[in-house]
Motif scaffolding. Structure first.
Motif, mmCIF file in Angstrom:
data_model
loop_
_atom_site.group_PDB
_atom_site.id
_atom_site.type_symbol
_atom_site.label_atom_id
_atom_site.label_comp_id
_atom_site.label_asym_id
_atom_site.label_seq_id
_atom_site.Cartn_x
_atom_site.Cartn_y
_atom_site.Cartn_z
ATOM 1 N N ASP A 187 -15.550 4.691 9.606
ATOM 2 C CA ASP A 187 -15.188 4.439 8.604
ATOM 3 C C ASP A 187 -15.038 5.527 7.688
ATOM 4 N N ILE A 188 -16.047 6.332 8.245
ATOM 5 C CA ILE A 188 -15.473 7.684 6.440
ATOM 6 C C ILE A 188 -14.578 8.697 6.117
ATOM 7 N N ALA A 189 -13.981 8.792 7.604
ATOM 8 C CA ALA A 189 -12.862 9.280 8.351
ATOM 9 C C ALA A 189 -11.751 8.395 7.005
ATOM 10 N N LEU A 190 -11.791 7.326 7.132
ATOM 11 C CA LEU A 190 -10.724 6.300 7.126
ATOM 12 C C LEU A 190 -10.986 6.261 5.210
ATOM 13 N N ILE A 191 -12.098 6.024 4.387
ATOM 14 C CA ILE A 191 -12.332 6.142 3.249
ATOM 15 C C ILE A 191 -11.906 7.367 2.607
ATOM 16 N N THR A 192 -12.220 8.774 3.416
ATOM 17 C CA THR A 192 -12.355 9.841 2.525
ATOM 18 C C THR A 192 -10.403 10.371 1.989
ATOM 19 N N ARG A 193 -10.044 8.993 2.801
ATOM 20 C CA ARG A 193 -8.311 9.007 2.876
ATOM 21 C C ARG A 193 -7.723 8.338 1.333
ATOM 22 N N VAL A 194 -8.804 8.082 0.584
ATOM 23 C CA VAL A 194 -7.920 7.380 -0.248
ATOM 24 C C VAL A 194 -7.581 8.906 -1.241
ATOM 25 N N GLY A 195 -6.541 8.565 -2.143
ATOM 26 C CA GLY A 195 -6.174 9.485 -2.836
ATOM 27 C C GLY A 195 -5.429 10.674 -2.479
ATOM 28 N N ARG A 196 -5.413 10.454 -0.886
ATOM 29 C CA ARG A 196 -4.945 11.723 -0.452
ATOM 30 C C ARG A 196 -3.560 11.459 0.851
ATOM 31 N N PRO A 197 -2.469 11.973 0.371
ATOM 32 C CA PRO A 197 -1.701 11.702 1.912
ATOM 33 C C PRO A 197 -2.412 11.039 2.923
ATOM 34 N N ALA A 198 -1.076 10.191 3.558
ATOM 35 C CA ALA A 198 -1.558 9.743 4.659
ATOM 36 C C ALA A 198 0.300 9.813 5.531
ATOM 37 N N CYS A 199 0.392 9.966 6.349
ATOM 38 C CA CYS A 199 1.375 9.239 7.125
ATOM 39 C C CYS A 199 1.419 8.162 7.954
ATOM 40 N N PHE A 200 2.533 7.742 8.329
ATOM 41 C CA PHE A 200 3.021 6.257 8.591
ATOM 42 C C PHE A 200 3.976 5.802 8.957
ATOM 43 N N THR A 201 4.732 5.218 10.125
ATOM 44 C CA THR A 201 5.302 4.277 10.121
ATOM 45 C C THR A 201 5.138 2.662 9.490
ATOM 46 N N VAL A 202 6.825 2.119 9.408
ATOM 47 C CA VAL A 202 6.722 0.486 9.288
ATOM 48 C C VAL A 202 7.097 -0.524 10.494
ATOM 49 N N MET A 203 5.681 -0.427 9.820
ATOM 50 C CA MET A 203 5.934 -2.232 11.075
ATOM 51 C C MET A 203 6.722 -2.774 11.329
ATOM 52 N N GLU A 204 6.738 -3.740 9.929
ATOM 53 C CA GLU A 204 6.903 -5.204 9.357
ATOM 54 C C GLU A 204 6.866 -4.468 8.091
ATOM 55 N N ILE A 205 8.378 -5.814 7.582
ATOM 56 C CA ILE A 205 7.777 -5.998 6.155
ATOM 57 C C ILE A 205 8.412 -7.632 5.904
ATOM 58 N N ASP A 206 7.258 -7.710 5.198
ATOM 59 C CA ASP A 206 7.032 -9.042 5.142
ATOM 60 C C ASP A 206 7.618 -9.528 3.947
ATOM 61 N N GLU A 207 8.796 -10.189 3.855
ATOM 62 C CA GLU A 207 9.708 -10.572 2.382
ATOM 63 C C GLU A 207 9.302 -12.394 2.746
ATOM 64 N N GLN A 208 8.373 -13.156 2.751
ATOM 65 C CA GLN A 208 8.495 -14.363 2.486
ATOM 66 C C GLN A 208 7.739 -15.096 1.065
ATOM 67 N N GLY A 209 7.419 -13.668 0.606
ATOM 68 C CA GLY A 209 6.616 -14.353 -0.353
ATOM 69 C C GLY A 209 7.616 -13.903 -1.778
ATOM 70 N N ALA A 250 13.977 2.993 7.806
ATOM 71 C CA ALA A 250 13.275 3.922 8.328
ATOM 72 C C ALA A 250 12.236 3.134 9.633
ATOM 73 N N MET A 251 12.175 1.433 9.304
ATOM 74 C CA MET A 251 11.558 0.716 9.962
ATOM 75 C C MET A 251 11.995 0.564 11.281
ATOM 76 N N ALA A 252 13.541 0.680 10.857
ATOM 77 C CA ALA A 252 14.567 0.041 11.941
ATOM 78 C C ALA A 252 14.331 1.448 13.501
ATOM 79 N N ALA A 253 14.445 3.056 12.792
ATOM 80 C CA ALA A 253 14.668 4.363 13.074
ATOM 81 C C ALA A 253 13.297 4.339 13.460
ATOM 82 N N GLY A 254 12.122 3.731 12.847
ATOM 83 C CA GLY A 254 10.966 4.163 13.669
ATOM 84 C C GLY A 254 10.497 5.967 13.398
ATOM 85 N N ASP A 255 10.950 5.902 12.141
ATOM 86 C CA ASP A 255 10.754 7.513 10.729
ATOM 87 C C ASP A 255 9.552 7.406 10.943
#
Length: 302
Positions: free
Chosen positions: A70-92, A23-28
């Protein structure tokens, strides 16, 4: 790619690491439920066995400019949110995915919303109500306003008389405001006077909703885009469910004469939204009967 409201499409409830890499490579654009909003103003997700974090500036388009509270972001808790994957940190010890809702919304605007013209019909999801209208998600969490006077020809006291939070509806683009945000309208999709009146006949008894109580009579809604006038009757309130007898239907005057037979108490009722148009583009919509003295119309093109 189709851009829909958050929560309106089905996405996997869990993701594998390989799926996230692809998904990260394709920008899905993906979607998951936000689980928390921390003291650093980051949204947290769990994508299968993978922890995912959405940095503050990636929580919504406009955060960087201070246009999103900020209230618009706080109210996303518990709700669906769309996104792209920017990075996957696999160092840890375990991989951590970094997500961006901002990128998803910017793509939705550039590839879909910015291309819409007044009169274009689109699906929406009602997110919350105000006294002046309903805010709708028109794609990837991008908001648009549906003003109360654009919800139907029949006048209502509150947006809750017509729609409710979480409801999927159809609207048309009415215009754009001074900041380029889309303003919606719905009444043009709910039929003309003749289309609505064709469902009724003189001599019938039907249910209606009281929409206005005046000294000279009571306006009763028979459908979202159709109302008739009954003689004044004591004790009626706006929003009340009534049974009415249809005395006459006069198309040339766009009038329906009613008699209130019975008023129901402590009952809630709402007419379903029956769309006459479901997709495409509207150039001009005329509600009025041809030749009527009062012309109710909307011109989208030009």
């Amino acid at each position: 790619m189709e851009y829909r409201a958050e929560g309106a499409q089905r996405f996997p409830t869990s993701y594998t690491l390989d799926a996230l890499r692809r998904a990260m490579a394709a920008g899905d654009i993906l979607e998951s439920r936000a689980l928390s909003f921390d003291s650093e103003k980051r949204l947290h997700f769990r994508l299968g066995e993978i922890e995912a974090i959405m940095p503050y500036e990636e929580c919504a388009d406009g955060v960087r400019e201070g246009a999103v509270r900020d209230i618009a972001l706080i109210t996303r808790v518990g709700r669906p949110a769309c996104f792209t994957v920017m990075e996957i940190d696999e160092q840890g010890a375990a991989p951590v995915a970094l997500l961006s809702r901002t990128q998803a919304q910017q793509r939705c605007k550039a590839e879909y919303l910015d291309l819409l013209l007044p009169g274009d019909i689109l699906p929406c999801r009602v997110t919350h109500l105000e006294s002046f209208g309903a805010f709708c998600d028109i794609g990837c969490g991008v908001p648009a306003l549906l003003p109360i006077d654009c919800m139907s020809v029949s006048r209502i006291q509150s947006p809750a008389d017509r729609v409710h939070e979480g409801q999927d509806i159809l609207c048309a683009v009415k215009s754009r405001d001074t900041e380029g945000r889309i303003v919606l309208t719905m009444k043009e999709l709910l039929g003309t006077w003749l289309e609505n009146a064709a469902a009724f006949a003189a001599g019938e008894t039907v249910v209606g909703l009281v929409r206005s109580v005046e000294p000279y009579g009571v306006f009763v809604e028979l459908a979202p885009n159709l109302a008739g006038l009954a003689e004044a009757a004591p004790g009626l309130d706006c929003g009340q469910l009534v049974s009415v007898y249809i005395k006459s239907i006069i198309p040339e005057k766009m009038k329906i004469k009613l008699v209130v037979l019975h008023a129901m108490r402590d009952e809630t009722f709402a007419f379903p939204l029956e769309y006459r148009l479901h997709a495409g583009h509207i150039r001009r919509w005329i509600y009025s009967v041809p030749g009527a003295a009062r012309v109710i119309e909307t011109i989208f093109d030009g």
